[in-house]
Design a protein around this motif. Structure first.
Motif, PDB file in Angstrom:
ATOM      1  N   GLU A 194      -2.620   8.717   4.549  1.00  0.00           N
ATOM      2  CA  GLU A 194      -2.326   9.037   3.153  1.00  0.00           C
ATOM      3  C   GLU A 194      -2.137   7.788   2.305  1.00  0.00           C
ATOM      4  O   GLU A 194      -2.129   7.876   1.082  1.00  0.00           O
ATOM      5  CB  GLU A 194      -1.049   9.900   3.068  1.00  0.00           C
ATOM      6  CG  GLU A 194      -1.109  11.198   3.838  1.00  0.00           C
ATOM      7  CD  GLU A 194      -2.128  12.158   3.250  1.00  0.00           C
ATOM      8  OE1 GLU A 194      -2.242  12.198   2.001  1.00  0.00           O
ATOM      9  OE2 GLU A 194      -2.809  12.856   4.025  1.00  0.00           O
ATOM     10  N   TRP A 195      -1.963   6.622   2.941  1.00  0.00           N
ATOM     11  CA  TRP A 195      -1.689   5.419   2.139  1.00  0.00           C
ATOM     12  C   TRP A 195      -2.419   4.157   2.603  1.00  0.00           C
ATOM     13  O   TRP A 195      -2.669   3.254   1.806  1.00  0.00           O
ATOM     14  CB  TRP A 195      -0.184   5.109   2.113  1.00  0.00           C
ATOM     15  CG  TRP A 195       0.472   4.930   3.462  1.00  0.00           C
ATOM     16  CD1 TRP A 195       1.145   5.865   4.178  1.00  0.00           C
ATOM     17  CD2 TRP A 195       0.522   3.728   4.258  1.00  0.00           C
ATOM     18  NE1 TRP A 195       1.607   5.335   5.365  1.00  0.00           N
ATOM     19  CE2 TRP A 195       1.249   4.026   5.438  1.00  0.00           C
ATOM     20  CE3 TRP A 195       0.031   2.432   4.084  1.00  0.00           C
ATOM     21  CZ2 TRP A 195       1.488   3.091   6.436  1.00  0.00           C
ATOM     22  CZ3 TRP A 195       0.265   1.493   5.078  1.00  0.00           C
ATOM     23  CH2 TRP A 195       0.996   1.832   6.229  1.00  0.00           C
ATOM     24  N   LYS A 196      -2.780   4.090   3.882  1.00  0.00           N
ATOM     25  CA  LYS A 196      -3.288   2.825   4.397  1.00  0.00           C
ATOM     26  C   LYS A 196      -4.758   2.611   4.050  1.00  0.00           C
ATOM     27  O   LYS A 196      -5.585   3.504   4.197  1.00  0.00           O
ATOM     28  CB  LYS A 196      -3.115   2.758   5.913  1.00  0.00           C
ATOM     29  CG  LYS A 196      -3.447   1.381   6.488  1.00  0.00           C
ATOM     30  CD  LYS A 196      -3.197   1.340   7.991  1.00  0.00           C
ATOM     31  CE  LYS A 196      -3.533  -0.038   8.557  1.00  0.00           C
ATOM     32  NZ  LYS A 196      -3.345  -0.113  10.007  1.00  0.00           N
ATOM     33  N   ASN A 242       0.183   3.729  -2.944  1.00  0.00           N
ATOM     34  CA  ASN A 242      -0.544   4.944  -2.579  1.00  0.00           C
ATOM     35  C   ASN A 242       0.342   6.114  -2.185  1.00  0.00           C
ATOM     36  O   ASN A 242      -0.084   7.267  -2.262  1.00  0.00           O
ATOM     37  CB  ASN A 242      -1.518   4.646  -1.436  1.00  0.00           C
ATOM     38  CG  ASN A 242      -2.516   3.564  -1.805  1.00  0.00           C
ATOM     39  OD1 ASN A 242      -2.904   3.442  -2.958  1.00  0.00           O
ATOM     40  ND2 ASN A 242      -2.924   2.777  -0.822  1.00  0.00           N
ATOM     41  N   LEU A 243       1.581   5.832  -1.753  1.00  0.00           N
ATOM     42  CA  LEU A 243       2.492   6.907  -1.353  1.00  0.00           C
ATOM     43  C   LEU A 243       3.534   7.158  -2.439  1.00  0.00           C
ATOM     44  O   LEU A 243       3.764   8.300  -2.840  1.00  0.00           O
ATOM     45  CB  LEU A 243       3.169   6.547  -0.031  1.00  0.00           C
ATOM     46  CG  LEU A 243       3.648   7.722   0.839  1.00  0.00           C
ATOM     47  CD1 LEU A 243       2.471   8.603   1.238  1.00  0.00           C
ATOM     48  CD2 LEU A 243       4.344   7.197   2.092  1.00  0.00           C
ATOM     49  N   SER A 248      -0.147   7.547   7.888  1.00  0.00           N
ATOM     50  CA  SER A 248      -0.798   6.352   7.340  1.00  0.00           C
ATOM     51  C   SER A 248      -2.124   6.658   6.657  1.00  0.00           C
ATOM     52  O   SER A 248      -2.566   5.928   5.780  1.00  0.00           O
ATOM     53  CB  SER A 248      -1.007   5.304   8.435  1.00  0.00           C
ATOM     54  OG  SER A 248      -1.852   5.814   9.457  1.00  0.00           O
ATOM     55  N   GLN A 288       0.817  -1.209   0.000  1.00  0.00           N
ATOM     56  CA  GLN A 288       0.000   0.000   0.000  1.00  0.00           C
ATOM     57  C   GLN A 288       0.850   1.258   0.000  1.00  0.00           C
ATOM     58  O   GLN A 288       0.492   2.263  -0.636  1.00  0.00           O
ATOM     59  CB  GLN A 288      -0.935  -0.013   1.209  1.00  0.00           C
ATOM     60  CG  GLN A 288      -2.038  -1.051   1.114  1.00  0.00           C
ATOM     61  CD  GLN A 288      -2.918  -1.081   2.344  1.00  0.00           C
ATOM     62  OE1 GLN A 288      -3.059  -0.093   3.054  1.00  0.00           O
ATOM     63  NE2 GLN A 288      -3.508  -2.237   2.616  1.00  0.00           N
ATOM     64  N   ILE A 289       1.973   1.221   0.705  1.00  0.00           N
ATOM     65  CA  ILE A 289       2.885   2.373   0.703  1.00  0.00           C
ATOM     66  C   ILE A 289       3.406   2.625  -0.707  1.00  0.00           C
ATOM     67  O   ILE A 289       3.456   3.768  -1.181  1.00  0.00           O
ATOM     68  CB  ILE A 289       4.046   2.148   1.692  1.00  0.00           C
ATOM     69  CG1 ILE A 289       3.545   2.313   3.126  1.00  0.00           C
ATOM     70  CG2 ILE A 289       5.194   3.112   1.437  1.00  0.00           C
ATOM     71  CD1 ILE A 289       4.538   1.922   4.180  1.00  0.00           C
ATOM     72  N   LYS A 318       3.299   5.904  -5.478  1.00  0.00           N
ATOM     73  CA  LYS A 318       2.592   5.899  -6.763  1.00  0.00           C
ATOM     74  C   LYS A 318       3.262   4.970  -7.777  1.00  0.00           C
ATOM     75  O   LYS A 318       3.417   5.290  -8.949  1.00  0.00           O
ATOM     76  CB  LYS A 318       2.502   7.314  -7.353  1.00  0.00           C
ATOM     77  CG  LYS A 318       1.964   8.363  -6.417  1.00  0.00           C
ATOM     78  CD  LYS A 318       0.554   8.066  -5.969  1.00  0.00           C
ATOM     79  CE  LYS A 318       0.001   9.159  -5.065  1.00  0.00           C
ATOM     80  NZ  LYS A 318      -1.318   8.823  -4.491  1.00  0.00           N
TER      81      LYS A 318
END
Length: 778
Positions: A207-209, A161-162, A205, A157-158, A164
């Motif tokens: 922002e990405w979890k 979502n973080l 978290s 997920q990091i 990209k």
């Protein structure tokens, strides 16, 4: 990187945890590293080694042997200690984790049986399967090159979502380091760098979890009652659905993550938009190959509805067959929960019949009731400024006070109240005095003399902090008001303005016309149109700015109060001129494509709320302890003369941003009387027993049994009311029956015996109390 995320990372760098990691001279998890080394070096006989490998999956048996046999006690201590440094949900973490803050590598929540099995294989066969446990061991062995995000799902997920970008195990480290490189973090010990970055990542978290807690499944076909009975008999139950849940691959991945972190996820079975049954799912498969690997027949002794093969899970007419199969450890009926109480993942919404939708959270009926009560408590506290939570013992009054403070301060958990400068908790007792409360003096021996020192948890100092924040929040220009104008702000503003005008042109006098102002304003202010040019403002080639700087501090008609505020007339006049000036000056700067900027010392602070919790408030003589503060409680913002000085000041102000929450045990007959003058200044809120929060079945039965003692006039004295003395729910909130037995023996029965002695419970209650005493051991 977006500015919002940058700001959040910069905020993370200022947190106590990250600062402590950055400044730590030692490796932050050196104790864990030492235990790992001991674990790998401990000598075990070949016979014991063979036994441990053969029984690596038998967690309960091994746990018992680790704690009861001399041969395995040291091995067990080391293996449990290692887990206690790695996993937030570790068994015996409190006593085996030797750090005062009980720090762990991450919020892993891996099941204990997995830890024990993996660590046994690693010690004796040097094997570790990919995943959280392997990540933890690799980090302790080589912290420079590894990260403590123990879940592979979190890493994925990091990345997605973080960073990209798709998750790549081989390049994850470099991507992580590159992402944070622009912040130039200076670390004292390089071994702690990756952990510091991990802490920051979890701080952001949101922002990405991504996570879900389970599924909603509309299904009113009626099979659930039979499954509930199977579950009551201690059996696991294999269930299936002919459709995979909404979101398919992503949802299944998040469900697997939920099992890894919490041991299970929930499926809420609904009928007519009301959830009536819950199944707790501990594993699932989507094909025969996965079913073979799961080995349910071996891992779950005695499970019902076994289809033997994946294809065997289908209905009687063969018209529907399983797309996925899941194992429930428990199925039970619940009070109806409406579909509107669920928050759905990715906006899927309530699913159609036969489908299943992922959910991220749920509000139970009791939670909704609690939230409504919390809203009421907050509204009353904001209105009245001071409240008292009253109720019998064990209803969680102190915890409720902390929860209210948590909501008021906008923080996420009660734990964050620790060392929070906006929160104080003190406890009254019969010998508590006014001086203790306001001044907080304690005596300390120093040689032959006694030295008196202020305690920082007293009302006087706490109120001063709240008042200081209130005043600082009123700095110019955003939050200035007539009532809170302070000379200091005015003079700083004048300097600020003059400095910025130097770039805008000459300051000259052009218009000698004296503006029309009221007699009060004339009395309060001297307008310097004719004296020092720097005291009047006019920018060359512009119209006259009809606002002037110049406060005649020598004019005896301007009276400055001792609390630092100008007289009412001075504030009124100054505010009038200030508003005119700032408006015209801002317009001028805009015409020059500039803007007015305040220096840091003029920027207002955010207005903060300060919460003082007084536990057991009625145990002190309140009339004596509060003294003249009884007046200050009602007239917030007005100074009262105190008998004792705080920081050399005898005047005390309770500002409107200071809130007081008291707790009061209504069953305590030894407490002081609260007179009407004090009662009028507090709002009283009942905190009563609530059995809906009791989850343990045996505990709920015991709660009902004991509650009956307070409902009959044969067992409860007539001068007592049930809501004032009944034992509260917190006595019955337990993890298991063993803890319930301890509670009953050492807490519940003793207080019932005290009630009997004090005449709260009558003689006819003695039989029940004796039966309880015998049941739970004398």
């Amino acid at each position: 990187m977006e500015q919002k995320l940058k700001n959040k990372i910069l905020e993370a760098l200022q947190t106590d945890r990250v600062i402590s990691v950055i400044n730590s001279q030692k490796f932050y998890f050196q104790k864990a590293k030492d235990v790992l080394s001991e674990f790998l070096q401990i000598a075990i006989s070949d016979e014991t080694k063979t036994f441990l490998i053969a029984n690596k999956k038998e967690y309960n048996e091994l746990k018992n042997l680790f704690e009861t046999t001399e041969e395995l006690s040291e091995f067990g201590r080391l293996i449990f200690s290692l887990i206690a440094y790695c996993d937030s949900n570790a068994y015996r973490k409190i006593d085996l984790n030797d750090y005062s803050d009980k720090r762990v590598l991450a919020l892993a929540f891996v099941r204990m049986n997995n830890w024990v099995e993996q660590l046994i294989l690693y010690k004796f066969e040097n094997q570790l399967t990919d995943g959280s446990i392997k990540n933890a061991i690799q980090y302790l062995l080589n912290p420079d090159d590894n990260f403590t995000m123990l879940s592979e799902n979190h890493r994925s997920q990091i990345s997605e979502n973080l960073f990209k970008k798709p998750y790549n195990k081989e390049t994850f480290k470099d991507s992580f380091l590159n992402f944070f490189s622009e912040f130039s973090i200076n670390i004292t010990n390089n071994e702690n760098y990756t952990y510091a970055l991990s802490c920051i990542a979890y701080y952001v978290s949101s922002e990405w979890k991504e996570s879900i807690i389970g599924l909603v499944s509309p299904d009113g076909t009626g099979w659930q009652d039979e499954a509930v009975e199977e579950s009551k008999n201690g059996k696991y139950v294999a269930l299936w659905n002919h459709r995979k849940p909404n979101g398919t691959t992503k949802t299944l991945k998040l469900l697997r993550q939920c099992i890894e972190e919490n041991d299970f996820f929930k499926i809420f079975y609904t009928s007519n938009h009301n959830a009536l049954y819950v199944a707790e799912i501990v594993d699932f498969v989507t094909n025969q190959n996965e079913l073979n690997k799961a080995q349910w027949d071996k891992n779950y002794n005695g499970f019902a509805w076994d289809g033997k093969t994946f294809a065997g899970y289908k209905n009687k007419n063969d018209e529907k067959s399983a797309r996925w199969v899941y194992m429930a450890r428990k199925i039970y009926k619940i009070e109806p929960i409406h579909a509107s109480n669920f928050v759905y993942y990715n906006n899927y919404g309530y699913p159609s019949v036969g489908c299943q939708a992922p959910i991220v959270s749920i509000l139970s009926n009791s939670e909704i009731k609690n939230q409504r009560q919390m809203n009421t408590n907050l509204n009353v506290l904001n209105y009245k400024k001071q409240i008292i939570l009253q109720g019998p013992p064990g209803t969680g009054k102190t915890r409720e006070a902390k929860l209210i403070a948590t909501e008021m301060l906008g923080i996420s958990s009660v734990e964050e109240l620790n060392n929070n400068i906006q929160f104080k908790l003190i406890q009254f007792h019969p010998s508590y005095t006014y001086e203790d409360f306001v001044r907080g003096i304690v005596a300390q021996s120093k040689g032959d003399q006694i030295e008196y020192k202020n305690v920082d948890k007293t009302l006087g100092l706490f109120a001063k902090e709240a008042l200081k924040n209130l005043r600082n929040s009123k700095k110019v220009p955003e939050l200035i008001s007539k009532e809170n104008w302070v000379e200091e702000n005015y003079l700083k503003f004048k300097e600020d303005l003059e400095q910025q005008l130097q770039e805008g042109g000459e300051i000259i006098i052009k218009d000698k016309t004296k503006p029309k102002i009221t007699a009060i304003e004339e009395d309060a202010l001297r307008v310097n149109r004719y004296s020092n040019e720097k005291d009047s403002i006019l920018v060359k080639d512009t119209d006259v700015i009809e606002g002037y700087i110049g406060l005649n501090l020598t004019n005896p008609s301007i009276k400055v109060k001792e609390n630092g505020l100008l007289s009412k007339s001075a504030r009124s006049g100054m505010y009038y001129l200030y508003q005119n000036l700032i408006e015209k000056f801002s317009q001028f700067l805009k015409s020059k494509n500039k803007e007015f900027k305040l220096t840091e010392d003029l920027k207002p602070e955010a207005l903060k709320k300060f919460i003082l919790v007084i536990d057991e408030i009625n145990r002190a003589n309140l009339s004596s302890v509060l003294g003249e503060l009884i007046y200050a409680l009602e007239y917030r913002g007005e100074a009262v003369e105190s008998m004792y000085a705080v920081d050399d000041e005898t005047k005390l102000i309770l500002p409107p941003n200071l809130f007081i929450i008291g707790t009061m045990n209504t069953a305590d007959r030894s407490v002081g009387h609260i007179d009407y003058a004090i009662r009028r200044r507090f709002a009283f809120i009942n905190v009563l027993p609530n059995d809906s929060v009791i989850e343990n079945t045996a505990a709920k039965v015991l709660f009902e049994e004991i509650s009956n003692l307070f409902e009959s006039k044969d067992t409860l004295a007539s001068d007592f009311k049930k809501e004032h003395v009944q034992l509260g729910h917190s006595y019955f909130i337990v993890k298991d029956n063993e803890e319930l037995n301890m509670r009953a023996k050492y807490e519940i029965v003793p207080i019932l015996e005290e009630y009997l002695k004090d005449g709260i419970l009558l003689e006819k209650a003695e039989k029940t109390i004796l039966e309880l005493k015998e049941r739970f051991g004398d």
